[in-house]
Write an enzyme that holds these catalytic residues in place. Structure first.
Site, PDB file in Angstrom:
ATOM      1  N   GLU A 135    -119.658 -90.132  -5.275  1.00  0.00           N
ATOM      2  CA  GLU A 135    -119.508 -88.592  -5.978  1.00  0.00           C
ATOM      3  C   GLU A 135    -119.451 -88.867  -7.264  1.00  0.00           C
ATOM      4  O   GLU A 135    -118.398 -88.225  -7.844  1.00  0.00           O
ATOM      5  CB  GLU A 135    -118.414 -87.901  -5.158  1.00  0.00           C
ATOM      6  CG  GLU A 135    -118.607 -88.000  -3.824  1.00  0.00           C
ATOM      7  CD  GLU A 135    -117.760 -87.079  -3.122  1.00  0.00           C
ATOM      8  OE1 GLU A 135    -116.587 -86.664  -3.611  1.00  0.00           O
ATOM      9  OE2 GLU A 135    -117.666 -87.072  -1.767  1.00  0.00           O
ATOM     10  N   GLU A 170    -119.674 -89.634   4.375  1.00  0.00           N
ATOM     11  CA  GLU A 170    -118.550 -88.826   4.436  1.00  0.00           C
ATOM     12  C   GLU A 170    -118.554 -87.454   5.377  1.00  0.00           C
ATOM     13  O   GLU A 170    -119.817 -86.870   4.721  1.00  0.00           O
ATOM     14  CB  GLU A 170    -117.599 -88.655   3.333  1.00  0.00           C
ATOM     15  CG  GLU A 170    -117.099 -89.499   2.629  1.00  0.00           C
ATOM     16  CD  GLU A 170    -116.218 -89.225   1.191  1.00  0.00           C
ATOM     17  OE1 GLU A 170    -115.776 -88.046   1.091  1.00  0.00           O
ATOM     18  OE2 GLU A 170    -116.192 -90.033   0.428  1.00  0.00           O
TER      19      GLU A 170
HETATM   20  O1  IFM Z   1    -111.070 -87.114  -0.181  1.00  0.00           O
HETATM   21  C1  IFM Z   1    -112.244 -86.811  -0.618  1.00  0.00           C
HETATM   22  C2  IFM Z   1    -112.927 -88.110  -1.110  1.00  0.00           C
HETATM   23  O2  IFM Z   1    -111.989 -88.989  -1.769  1.00  0.00           O
HETATM   24  C3  IFM Z   1    -114.226 -87.826  -1.742  1.00  0.00           C
HETATM   25  N1  IFM Z   1    -114.967 -86.874  -1.031  1.00  0.00           N
HETATM   26  C4  IFM Z   1    -114.234 -85.710  -0.596  1.00  0.00           C
HETATM   27  C5  IFM Z   1    -113.076 -85.956   0.072  1.00  0.00           C
HETATM   28  C6  IFM Z   1    -112.304 -84.840   0.595  1.00  0.00           C
HETATM   29  O3  IFM Z   1    -111.899 -83.684  -0.398  1.00  0.00           O
END
Ligand code: IFM
Length: 454
Positions: free
Chosen positions: A174, A358
């Site tokens: 990210e 994710e």
């Molecule tokens: O916890 C975070 C993660 O580190 C990166 N993506 C989003 C998640 C939730 O906010």
């Protein structure tokens, strides 16, 4: 609670039922490890020490104490029946201030990766999940072009130590969060509020990605190497042309700013709407480096956002509040937008295989008599697995899915208040308790394995 009535269902005939579709759980170093005395300080340590940055004034010094409890955690991961585990490496744990390998840090990860391999769990390693060494930030961090080269050097020194232990490398997790939230909005470390810095940091992270991909291709060509990007699809508030343009601008500024350079070698059109004073400095050959081939694209998805025509003519868009229903983060639950995102990207770009690296939800969990009945999270996962299957059925090449997160952890500016885990963590005792959603995930994967044996 361990019975098969607590189960997520994979749609009938879904390719997710096939053996070659990967299911996993994900974490990140700073969010779970602790063991801070065995590494250099990073920008999140400094940010946590700054007043009014973290909702519960907490820090990552102990977190889930995974640094000391990793063996127990490997057993926990195995008990969820997953095929793979996505973790990140803490740069300040494995490289010292002089830029040399810290063998103690490398040994920690080597033991962890080996233990996972011994249990047949594949490893998806992210090389940067936001914990920049503080001494590098002190020299400008991601705003300094040299950081991209320091990063590539870190990758070059590290990966030979993990030979045979890693299945997949992601250069970054990210970049939007590191660049925009960290240097432009100031709500993440290092807490700067400068558009110029944000745009420049984004460019240097992309450059670092390009440089590191060259290293990975050279040193570890047999692992699957790529990058993880987050997407929050941008919807227009109304059908007016002004709102539609605002949503397009937001999509280009927040989402496509990272994907387009990698896939096409160009920044999106919104770049041309920026004042020259905030445009990133781009050197000859940068875009060529950034757009080198990747073996996979990791996509993180949680929610969508609405945009409207900006009230000030100097702005590109106005971001509106989330609409209900909400997760505990206040983010809208809207799985249809997951399907649409994947189809839109598939139709627009010539993408490599996609992994959902994710997806998940923070919910207001309570533990009663040793059990967490998080039916709300379970419903989130079920609806998003269906949304994912819809995209696969429509022809999008998706090879895997990772739940965020294995366990409750340090949720950045939200501290320990927001819980994303399939496993509940009591931070006083560090006791782990698998939530109903975790049991349901494990049961789904157990059922999948049994089916495959038939
Ligand atoms: O916890 C975070 C993660 O580190 C990166 N993506 C989003 C998640 C939730 O906010």
């Amino acid at each position: 609670m361990t019975n098969t009535t607590t189960m997520l269902q994979l749609p009938t005939n879904s390719t997710m039922r096939r053996a070659d579709f990967t299911f996993g759980v994900a974490t990140a170093s700073f969010q779970i490890e602790g063991g801070a005395e065995h590494r250099l300080p990073c920008i999140w340590d400094t940010f946590c020490d700054t007043p009014n940055t973290i909702a519960d004034s907490s820090n990552g010094l102990v977190a889930c104490d995974h640094f000391n409890r990793w063996e127990e955690d490997v057993e926990l991961i195995a008990s969820l029946n997953v095929d793979a585990y996505r973790l990140s490496i803490s740069w300040p744990r494995v490289i010292d201030k002089q830029g040399n390998i810290n063998f103690e840090g490398v040994a920690f990860y080597t033991r962890l990766l080996q233990a996972l391999k011994d249990r047949g769990i594949r490893t998806f390693v992210t090389l940067y999940h936001w914990d920049l060494p503080q001494h590098i930030e002190d020299r400008g961090g991601w705003v300094n072009r040299n950081t991209a080269f320091l990063y590539a050097d870190y990758v070059e020194q590290l990966v030979p130590h993990f030979a045979g232990l890693v299945d997949s490398y992601a250069t970054f997790n990210e970049p939007f969060c590191s660049a925009f939230l960290g240097y432009e909005l100031g709500v993440h470390a290092p807490g700067h509020c400068s558009q110029k810095e944000g745009r420049q940091a984004a460019h240097h992270i992309l450059l670092a990605h390009g440089l590191a991909m060259q290293v990975l291709r050279k040193l570890t060509p047999h692992t699957m190497n790529g990058i993880v990007l987050n997407f929050t699809p941008c919807y227009s508030n109304t059908d007016t042309p002004e709102d539609i343009v605002a949503a397009i601008n937001a999509d280009e500024y927040h989402n496509l700013w990272y994907l387009m350079p990698i896939m096409t070698g160009h920044y999106p059109n919104v770049l041309n709407q920026l004042d020259d004073s905030v445009k990133p400095n781009v050197m000859p050959n940068d875009m060529q480096l950034i757009s080198g081939p990747i073996d996979f694209l990791g996509i993180n998805f949680y929610t969508r956002r609405f945009y409207a025509q900006p009230s000030e003519p100097t702005k590109l868009f106005e971001e509106l509040a989330h609409r209900p229903p909400y997760t505990d983060m206040g983010w809208e639950i809207y799985p249809e937008s997951f399907t649409k995102l994947l189809l839109d990207l598939h139709n627009r770009f010539n993408l490599p295989p996609i992994y959902i690296t994710e997806n998940g939800a923070a919910m207001p969990d309570v533990i009663i008599d040793g059990e967490v009945h998080d039916d709300d999270r379970l419903a989130y996962y079920q609806s998003h697995l269906i949304a994912l299957d819809n995209a696969i059925q429509a022809g999008v090449n998706i090879q895997g899915y990772f739940a965020w997160s294995l366990m409750d952890n340090f949720e950045w500016a939200e501290g320990y208040v927001k819980r994303f885990g399939l496993v509940y963590v009591d931070y006083e005792t560090q006791k782990r308790t698998i939530k109903k959603s975790g049991i349901a995930y494990a049961n789904m994967l157990d059922a999948k394995r049994l089916d495959l044996r038939k």
